[in-house]
Design a protein around this motif. Structure first.
Motif, PDB file in Angstrom:
ATOM      1  N   ARG A  55       0.925  -1.268   0.129  1.00 29.78           N
ATOM      2  CA  ARG A  55       0.020   0.129   0.255  1.00 29.78           C
ATOM      3  C   ARG A  55       0.792   1.532   0.444  1.00 29.78           C
ATOM      4  O   ARG A  55       0.729   2.314  -0.264  1.00 29.78           O
ATOM      5  N   THR A  56       1.785   1.517   0.941  1.00 30.00           N
ATOM      6  CA  THR A  56       2.682   2.334   0.509  1.00 30.00           C
ATOM      7  C   THR A  56       4.355   2.458  -0.731  1.00 30.00           C
ATOM      8  O   THR A  56       5.197   3.248  -0.359  1.00 30.00           O
ATOM      9  N   GLY A  57       4.062   0.757  -1.397  1.00 28.26           N
ATOM     10  CA  GLY A  57       5.034   1.254  -2.450  1.00 28.26           C
ATOM     11  C   GLY A  57       6.416   1.242  -1.669  1.00 28.26           C
ATOM     12  O   GLY A  57       7.272   1.031  -2.528  1.00 28.26           O
ATOM     13  N   GLY A  58       6.710  -0.339  -0.566  1.00 27.99           N
ATOM     14  CA  GLY A  58       7.918  -0.169  -0.149  1.00 27.99           C
ATOM     15  C   GLY A  58       8.108   1.087   0.543  1.00 27.99           C
ATOM     16  O   GLY A  58       9.411   0.674   1.397  1.00 27.99           O
ATOM     17  N   LYS A  59       7.587   2.333   0.105  1.00 26.43           N
ATOM     18  CA  LYS A  59       7.993   3.334   1.059  1.00 26.43           C
ATOM     19  C   LYS A  59       8.865   3.578   2.439  1.00 26.43           C
ATOM     20  O   LYS A  59       9.923   4.307   3.022  1.00 26.43           O
ATOM     21  N   TYR A  60       8.186   3.168   3.420  1.00 26.25           N
ATOM     22  CA  TYR A  60       8.153   2.263   4.691  1.00 26.25           C
ATOM     23  C   TYR A  60       8.251   0.928   5.193  1.00 26.25           C
ATOM     24  O   TYR A  60       8.425   0.049   6.572  1.00 26.25           O
TER      25      TYR A  60
END
Length: 60
Positions: free
Chosen positions: A33-38
């Motif tokens: 859901r966060t595109g792997g950002k976190y």
């Protein structure tokens, strides 16, 4: 409320592998859901949650 928490902890201890698998899936969903950002923070949170349930991560 204390009785509920005791029962929940008991259930998590008895089904540690399933709890760990659920936590892994939740972490993967958060990463998607966060595109792997976190990703790093998510992995750390999953590891901490798994350490607090049962005997730790049972999938490794």
């Amino acid at each position: 409320m204390s009785d509920f928490m005791d029962k929940a902890k008991d259930m998590a201890d008895k089904h540690d592998k399933q709890v760990d698998q659920g936590l892994d899936k939740a972490g993967e969903a958060a990463d998607q859901r966060t595109g792997g950002k976190y990703d790093e923070q998510t992995d750390k949170a999953v590891d901490m949650a798994q350490a607090r349930t049962g005997e730790g991560d049972q999938d490794r």
